[in-house]
Design a protein around this motif. Structure first.
Motif, short mmCIF file in Angstrom:
data_model
loop_
_atom_site.label_atom_id
_atom_site.label_comp_id
_atom_site.label_asym_id
_atom_site.label_seq_id
_atom_site.Cartn_x
_atom_site.Cartn_y
_atom_site.Cartn_z
N THR A 1 0.90 -1.24 0.19
CA THR A 1 0.04 -0.07 -0.08
C THR A 1 0.80 1.19 -0.23
O THR A 1 0.56 2.19 -0.70
N GLU B 1 0.77 4.22 -3.08
CA GLU B 1 0.48 5.38 -2.68
C GLU B 1 1.49 6.48 -3.04
O GLU B 1 1.14 7.62 -3.52
N HIS B 2 2.95 5.93 -3.00
CA HIS B 2 3.82 6.87 -3.08
C HIS B 2 4.66 7.00 -4.45
O HIS B 2 5.35 7.90 -4.92
N ARG C 1 -1.60 5.57 -12.13
CA ARG C 1 -2.77 5.31 -11.20
C ARG C 1 -4.02 5.51 -12.23
O ARG C 1 -4.51 6.58 -12.73
#
Length: 600
Positions: free
Chosen positions: A64, A68-69, A74
């Motif tokens: 995760t 996210e980073h 995306r």
């Protein structure tokens, strides 16, 4: 719904399919199940799921964070569409292929994956046999999915689908499936993967698709003329779930420690399984693998032990299901306590099936774990049940063993039996008194009397305090502890009784240690360690009561206390079994605790 809860809901389906496979095997007169092996495999699967409650961060948490980073693309809308889900599943299966393949080609990864291969049977219970350490490094192979922007939810779902698919391929009751075998992982393809035959070794890694093996040169078709032989080339020969997970790691650590070259110390972990530095192989030779010399590990179990194992197994699965269902919402400390209880049940069940301990000893250990957990969690009524029950089981264990031995006329002396039972009886009385406020002095006196009986027991057949250094050390520790309690606020009314207690327990430990230096065997060492745990437990209890509250005090106090009692009981009885009736200190050739010759 969490992945753990999905596994709980899927479990009845697993067992229905196992029952069908078992029935088909009996009908065809080709049964592939053995009770102890199946219980061991499923127990390891349960351990994998319960331990995952604590290791999930390494897989889902890191995934995760990367998503996210550092995700390069995306597009959640795409990945949650039907084409996206299908692509994610294929993507996962591709990553799984490389994890699985490296799990056979790198020693440290094999150390985790070997658990799944240790069974010498091949059936649906083998599918549930999973490692508890795979998450430590396995997450690395799924980093590409995070970089590609596959959402964590999608990743988790396709991972579960890939895992559940592989359940049904672990069977010998399904033969070749024609075109299906050419595209997908099938029972035939996966039988090859689990075989240790030279022709089959390290083949067919695909989870759902076998196409990866065909593309990368690791495919091998099952040959009707080459019967699959299952297991690992370094046979486990144990039903111990802890050793099953640690076996290969222990071997690698041994070779790495003894390697002279620093480079070899590292290479031991990353080279293919079986690679050993030349100097280590010379000093610690191992016989070459021979499939003809492989023997089926199958220690005998009486009908009583088989029924005991079945009942324990059913209770274990119930406990595991309850644990997994609530684990995600429960505090970490609560999960850790119940995990420890379940692990105690799993280890002791394996030890009973293996013949290392008896049924009563297993029940004593399990009751001790429950007494500790219920005390720490404030489940008072349950604690009032399990705390006295633990020592009651210990007394029954000794009483039944003494009766059977005396009835056979093989006992050397009744006195040690009486002393041991008296010590356990005093401990039981102390346990009961200390459960109630205002009964500290009666509890203290009960344990003081118990320790006097232990001193007399350890003195049987020995001189007083054979090792004067041990006497000086335990008395020194006792004096230091008493001074610490005095300075910490020990009430004046308790100074004399506590001083007497400290003196007696120090003498008890000194006699046990001195006895061990004379006998120089494992059982006497267990007793000495148990005596040391007694001193530690009482020190923790006194510190928590008179000096300063300790975090999770009940856990540390009771865990060390029950470790002390179990080690003393096991050590004394095992020592008596080795000594035989001719020894003045012999209790009995105890079958409940002594490891059976067939399990050696």
């Amino acid at each position: 719904m969490s992945p753990s809860q999905i596994i709980v809901l899927a479990t009845p389906v697993f067992f229905v399919l196992i029952a069908i496979e078992l029935a088909v095997g009996f009908k065809r007169q080709r049964n592939t199940y053995r009770l102890a092996d199946a219980v061991s495999s499923i127990s390891l699967g349960a351990l994998s799921q319960t331990s995952a409650v604590f290791t999930r961060l390494l897989r889902i948490g890191i995934y995760t964070a990367l998503f996210e980073h550092v995700a390069l693309w995306r597009n959640d809308a795409f990945w949650t569409s039907l084409p996206g889900w299908l692509l994610a599943l294929v993507f996962y299966d591709f990553c799984y292929y490389w994890l699985h393949r490296m799990g056979h080609e790198s020693a440290v990864l094999w150390a985790a994956h070997a658990v799944h291969h240790q069974s010498q049977d091949y059936n649906l219970s083998t599918a549930l046999r999973q490692t508890s350490s795979g998450a430590l490094l396995g997450w690395v192979f799924y980093v590409p999915m995070a970089l590609a922007g596959v959402p964590p939810l999608v990743f988790g779902v396709v991972a579960l689908i890939d895992l559940l698919y592989q359940f049904w391929v672990h069977t010998e009751q399904v033969g070749r499936l024609g075109w299906f075998d050419r595209w997908f992982c099938s029972p035939s393809n996966h039988r090859v993967h689990h075989a240790v035959n030279d022709a089959y070794l390290d083949k067919n890694y695909g989870g759902i698709l076998i196409l990866w093996d065909r593309m990368f040169g690791t495919f091998k078709d099952e040959d009707a003329q080459e019967k699959c032989v299952y297991g690992t080339r370094g046979l486990l020969n144990s039903w111990d779930p802890l050793w099953a997970n640690a076996q290969v790691y222990a071997g690698l650590a041994h070779d790495s420690w003894h390697a002279r070259s620093w480079l070899d110390k590292l290479k031991v972990w990353i080279q293919p399984p079986g690679w050993r530095p030349a100097d280590v192989a010379e000093r610690f030779p191992k016989p070459a693998f021979s499939i003809a010399q492989m023997q089926l590990y199958h220690p005998p179990m009486s009908r009583t032990v088989q029924w005991f194992a079945l009942v324990q197994f059913a209770l274990l699965l119930t406990g595991v299901a309850a644990f997994l269902w609530q684990a995600d919402a429960a505090p970490l400390a609560q999960n850790a306590l119940w995990f420890a209880v379940l692990l105690t049940v799993q280890w002791s069940l394996g030890a009973v099936m293996q013949g290392r301990i008896g049924m009563l000893m297993a029940l004593m250990l399990q009751s001790a774990a429950l007494a500790t957990a219920t005390s720490a969690l404030g489940l008072t009524e349950w604690h009032w049940l399990f705390k006295p029950l633990t020592m009651a089981i210990a007394i029954i264990l000794i009483a039944t063993s003494a009766h059977s031995t005396i009835a056979r006329g093989t006992s050397g002396s009744r006195t040690p039996w009486v002393l041991l039972m008296a010590a356990l009886g005093g401990s039981l009385a102390g346990d009961v008194f200390l459960m109630f406020p205002g009964f500290f002095i009666p509890g203290l006196v009960s344990f003081l009397v118990a320790h006097l009986f232990y001193v007399a027991l350890f003195k049987s057949g020995q001189t007083w305090f054979p090792h004067r250094g041990a006497l000086a050390a335990t008395l020194g520790i006792g004096v230091a502890m008493y001074a610490f309690l005095w300075a910490g606020g020990l009430p004046p009314a308790l100074r004399a009784p506590v001083a007497a207690y400290v003196l007696v327990i120090a003498l008890m430990a000194a006699q046990a240690i001195g006895r061990a230096t004379v006998l120089r065997d494992a059982p006497s060492l267990w007793v000495a360690i148990g005596a040391g745990f007694f001193m530690l437990s009482d020190s923790l209890l006194a510190t928590n009561r008179f000096v300063t509250p300790l975090p999770m005090a009940q856990v540390w106090v009771l865990a060390t206390y029950y470790a002390a009692q179990a080690l003393i009981v096991a050590g004394m009885v095992q020592g008596a079994a080795r000594a035989g009736p001719s020894s003045a200190t012999a209790l009995t050739p105890q079958t409940d605790l002594a490891r059976s010759p067939s399990a050696a």
